[in-house]
Design a protein around this motif. Structure first.
Motif, PDB file in Angstrom:
ATOM      1  N   ILE A   2       9.550   0.916  10.505  1.00  0.00           N
ATOM      2  CA  ILE A   2       8.416   1.270  11.361  1.00  0.00           C
ATOM      3  C   ILE A   2       7.605   0.013  11.624  1.00  0.00           C
ATOM      4  O   ILE A   2       7.341  -0.784  10.716  1.00  0.00           O
ATOM      5  CB  ILE A   2       7.550   2.399  10.772  1.00  0.00           C
ATOM      6  CG1 ILE A   2       6.464   2.784  11.779  1.00  0.00           C
ATOM      7  CG2 ILE A   2       6.957   2.033   9.415  1.00  0.00           C
ATOM      8  CD1 ILE A   2       6.068   4.233  11.730  1.00  0.00           C
ATOM      9  N   HIS A   3       7.249  -0.165  12.902  1.00  0.00           N
ATOM     10  CA  HIS A   3       6.504  -1.357  13.307  1.00  0.00           C
ATOM     11  C   HIS A   3       5.258  -0.907  14.075  1.00  0.00           C
ATOM     12  O   HIS A   3       5.350  -0.016  14.919  1.00  0.00           O
ATOM     13  CB  HIS A   3       7.386  -2.251  14.182  1.00  0.00           C
ATOM     14  CG  HIS A   3       6.701  -3.509  14.613  1.00  0.00           C
ATOM     15  ND1 HIS A   3       6.541  -4.588  13.765  1.00  0.00           N
ATOM     16  CD2 HIS A   3       6.104  -3.842  15.778  1.00  0.00           C
ATOM     17  CE1 HIS A   3       5.876  -5.544  14.411  1.00  0.00           C
ATOM     18  NE2 HIS A   3       5.609  -5.108  15.631  1.00  0.00           N
ATOM     19  N   PRO A   4       4.103  -1.557  13.816  1.00  0.00           N
ATOM     20  CA  PRO A   4       2.865  -1.063  14.413  1.00  0.00           C
ATOM     21  C   PRO A   4       2.582  -1.572  15.829  1.00  0.00           C
ATOM     22  O   PRO A   4       1.463  -1.985  16.138  1.00  0.00           O
ATOM     23  CB  PRO A   4       1.794  -1.533  13.424  1.00  0.00           C
ATOM     24  CG  PRO A   4       2.340  -2.794  12.870  1.00  0.00           C
ATOM     25  CD  PRO A   4       3.851  -2.621  12.841  1.00  0.00           C
ATOM     26  N   GLU A  42       1.610   6.327  12.907  1.00  0.00           N
ATOM     27  CA  GLU A  42       2.798   5.956  12.121  1.00  0.00           C
ATOM     28  C   GLU A  42       3.169   7.096  11.179  1.00  0.00           C
ATOM     29  O   GLU A  42       4.345   7.444  11.020  1.00  0.00           O
ATOM     30  CB  GLU A  42       2.535   4.684  11.309  1.00  0.00           C
ATOM     31  CG  GLU A  42       2.334   3.445  12.162  1.00  0.00           C
ATOM     32  CD  GLU A  42       2.125   2.184  11.317  1.00  0.00           C
ATOM     33  OE1 GLU A  42       2.806   2.022  10.294  1.00  0.00           O
ATOM     34  OE2 GLU A  42       1.264   1.373  11.689  1.00  0.00           O
ATOM     35  N   LEU A  59      -2.060   3.473  12.552  1.00  0.00           N
ATOM     36  CA  LEU A  59      -1.485   3.932  11.276  1.00  0.00           C
ATOM     37  C   LEU A  59      -1.401   5.464  11.212  1.00  0.00           C
ATOM     38  O   LEU A  59      -0.418   6.018  10.723  1.00  0.00           O
ATOM     39  CB  LEU A  59      -2.301   3.383  10.103  1.00  0.00           C
ATOM     40  CG  LEU A  59      -1.668   3.548   8.719  1.00  0.00           C
ATOM     41  CD1 LEU A  59      -0.376   2.730   8.587  1.00  0.00           C
ATOM     42  CD2 LEU A  59      -2.650   3.134   7.619  1.00  0.00           C
ATOM     43  N   GLY A  90       6.831  -1.092   5.391  1.00  0.00           N
ATOM     44  CA  GLY A  90       5.970  -2.205   5.000  1.00  0.00           C
ATOM     45  C   GLY A  90       6.650  -3.141   4.028  1.00  0.00           C
ATOM     46  O   GLY A  90       5.999  -3.728   3.156  1.00  0.00           O
ATOM     47  N   ARG A 137       0.795  -1.230   0.000  1.00  0.00           N
ATOM     48  CA  ARG A 137       0.000   0.000   0.000  1.00  0.00           C
ATOM     49  C   ARG A 137       0.829   1.284   0.000  1.00  0.00           C
ATOM     50  O   ARG A 137       0.499   2.263  -0.669  1.00  0.00           O
ATOM     51  CB  ARG A 137      -0.891  -0.098   1.248  1.00  0.00           C
ATOM     52  CG  ARG A 137      -1.747   1.048   1.587  1.00  0.00           C
ATOM     53  CD  ARG A 137      -2.567   0.701   2.817  1.00  0.00           C
ATOM     54  NE  ARG A 137      -1.716   0.500   4.007  1.00  0.00           N
ATOM     55  CZ  ARG A 137      -2.160   0.164   5.201  1.00  0.00           C
ATOM     56  NH1 ARG A 137      -3.452  -0.037   5.387  1.00  0.00           N
ATOM     57  NH2 ARG A 137      -1.322   0.007   6.210  1.00  0.00           N
ATOM     58  N   GLY A 138       1.849   1.321   0.828  1.00  0.00           N
ATOM     59  CA  GLY A 138       2.753   2.477   0.791  1.00  0.00           C
ATOM     60  C   GLY A 138       2.227   3.744   1.441  1.00  0.00           C
ATOM     61  O   GLY A 138       2.643   4.843   1.070  1.00  0.00           O
ATOM     62  N   SER A 139       1.361   3.610   2.459  1.00  0.00           N
ATOM     63  CA  SER A 139       0.882   4.842   3.099  1.00  0.00           C
ATOM     64  C   SER A 139       1.995   5.502   3.917  1.00  0.00           C
ATOM     65  O   SER A 139       2.062   6.728   4.012  1.00  0.00           O
ATOM     66  CB  SER A 139      -0.358   4.578   3.964  1.00  0.00           C
ATOM     67  OG  SER A 139      -0.037   3.810   5.092  1.00  0.00           O
ATOM     68  N   ASN A 140       2.883   4.698   4.493  1.00  0.00           N
ATOM     69  CA  ASN A 140       4.026   5.303   5.191  1.00  0.00           C
ATOM     70  C   ASN A 140       4.984   5.951   4.202  1.00  0.00           C
ATOM     71  O   ASN A 140       5.541   7.012   4.476  1.00  0.00           O
ATOM     72  CB  ASN A 140       4.751   4.263   6.046  1.00  0.00           C
ATOM     73  CG  ASN A 140       4.038   4.043   7.374  1.00  0.00           C
ATOM     74  OD1 ASN A 140       4.046   4.908   8.232  1.00  0.00           O
ATOM     75  ND2 ASN A 140       3.390   2.887   7.513  1.00  0.00           N
TER      76      ASN A 140
HETATM   77  C1  GRF Z   1       2.466  -0.514   8.518  1.00  0.00           C
HETATM   78  O1  GRF Z   1       1.537  -0.826   9.503  1.00  0.00           O
HETATM   79  C2  GRF Z   1       3.870  -0.652   9.058  1.00  0.00           C
HETATM   80  O2  GRF Z   1       3.961  -0.331  10.408  1.00  0.00           O
HETATM   81  C3  GRF Z   1       4.143  -2.117   8.860  1.00  0.00           C
HETATM   82  O3  GRF Z   1       3.533  -2.443   7.645  1.00  0.00           O
HETATM   83  C4  GRF Z   1       2.462  -1.541   7.391  1.00  0.00           C
HETATM   84  C5  GRF Z   1       2.725  -0.911   6.054  1.00  0.00           C
HETATM   85  O4  GRF Z   1       1.676  -0.103   5.626  1.00  0.00           O
HETATM   86  N1  GRF Z   1       5.569  -2.363   8.902  1.00  0.00           N
HETATM   87  P1  GRF Z   1       1.874   0.884   4.401  1.00  0.00           P
HETATM   88  O5  GRF Z   1       2.305   0.027   3.212  1.00  0.00           O
HETATM   89  O6  GRF Z   1       2.947   1.861   4.769  1.00  0.00           O
HETATM   90  O7  GRF Z   1       0.554   1.536   4.162  1.00  0.00           O
END
Ligand code: GRF
Length: 212
Positions: free
Chosen positions: A107-109, A173, A170, A87, A10-13
């Motif tokens: 990054i870890h949730p 994050e 999220l 991610g 997805r790549g939201s981070n």
């Molecule tokens: C996030 O929850 C991150 O913490 C974990 O994987 C997910 C990635 O989400 N490591 P996104 O691809 O950044 O939307």
């Protein structure tokens, strides 16, 4: 500071880092986005921001080391000196982790070192934890291990399910990942033992955190 971002989906981070880097005084620039999945939505986000992308399919490589070396070489060729995992769903070899020692963050949730691994939000709810959150940390060979740079905490609500909790984590994050990257790019983070020391960081009560 020139950085590469590694994604799988997805790549939201990634988007939160793209948006931060687009602000005027941000001290980092994304020079390459790598995905191990050709259909990762994050690749579209990179395209839209005119950031070069590369796809490395681990199935095209005989060993994990060869896959990792190919990525390292592409990252260096792009001029990046630092890597953000966002991610990225492949375990990295010890060789890769050593090559990028203290130049590789994730990054870890969850509030590490609790709730490592996958299905984090399910685990949190199953265990009845009252708080959860997220962590930005330097990467070490063991999964979800390494000096902690930034964390955000949120309460777990009694009626939360894994999806509602994931959504609130999220949001945080997206706040802490750019902040952590900024601290590093400003040269305000150093590692002492297995602890990240942040220059000038204050706790909410006004005391300096991580005193030495
Ligand atoms: C996030 O929850 C991150 O913490 C974990 O994987 C997910 C990635 O989400 N490591 P996104 O691809 O950044 O939307």
């Amino acid at each position: 500071m020139k950085i590469a971002v590694l994604i799988s989906g997805r790549g939201s981070n990634l988007q939160s880092l793209i948006d931060a880097c687009a602000t005027d005084d941000f001290p980092a620039e994304i020079v390459l986005v790598i995905s191990n999945k050709a259909d990762a939505y994050g690749l579209k986000r990179a395209d839209e921001a005119s950031i070069p992308t590369a796809i490395f399919n681990h199935k095209d490589f005989a060993t994990r080391e060869e896959f990792d070396d190919a990525m390292s070489n592409a990252i260096e060729a792009a001029g990046a000196e630092f890597i953000c995992l966002a991610g990225f769903m492949r375990l990295l070899s010890d060789t890769f982790v050593k090559r990028w020692h203290d130049r590789l963050i994730n990054i870890h949730p969850s509030l590490l070192p609790t709730f490592k691994g996958l299905h984090v939000h399910e685990q949190v709810i199953e265990r009845g934890a009252l708080f959860s959150g997220c962590t930005v940390h330097f990467v070490r060979a063991a999964m979800d291990e390494g000096p902690i740079i930034a964390q955000a905490v949120i309460p777990v609500k009694p009626d939360d399910n894994a999806d509602t909790l994931a959504a609130r984590v999220l949001e945080q994050e997206h706040v802490i990942y750019p902040k952590a990257l900024r601290l590093i790019a400003e040269g305000r983070v150093r590692v002492s033992g297995e602890r990240a020391i942040i220059d000038g960081r204050k706790t909410p009560d006004g005391h300096l955190a991580n005193p030495e």
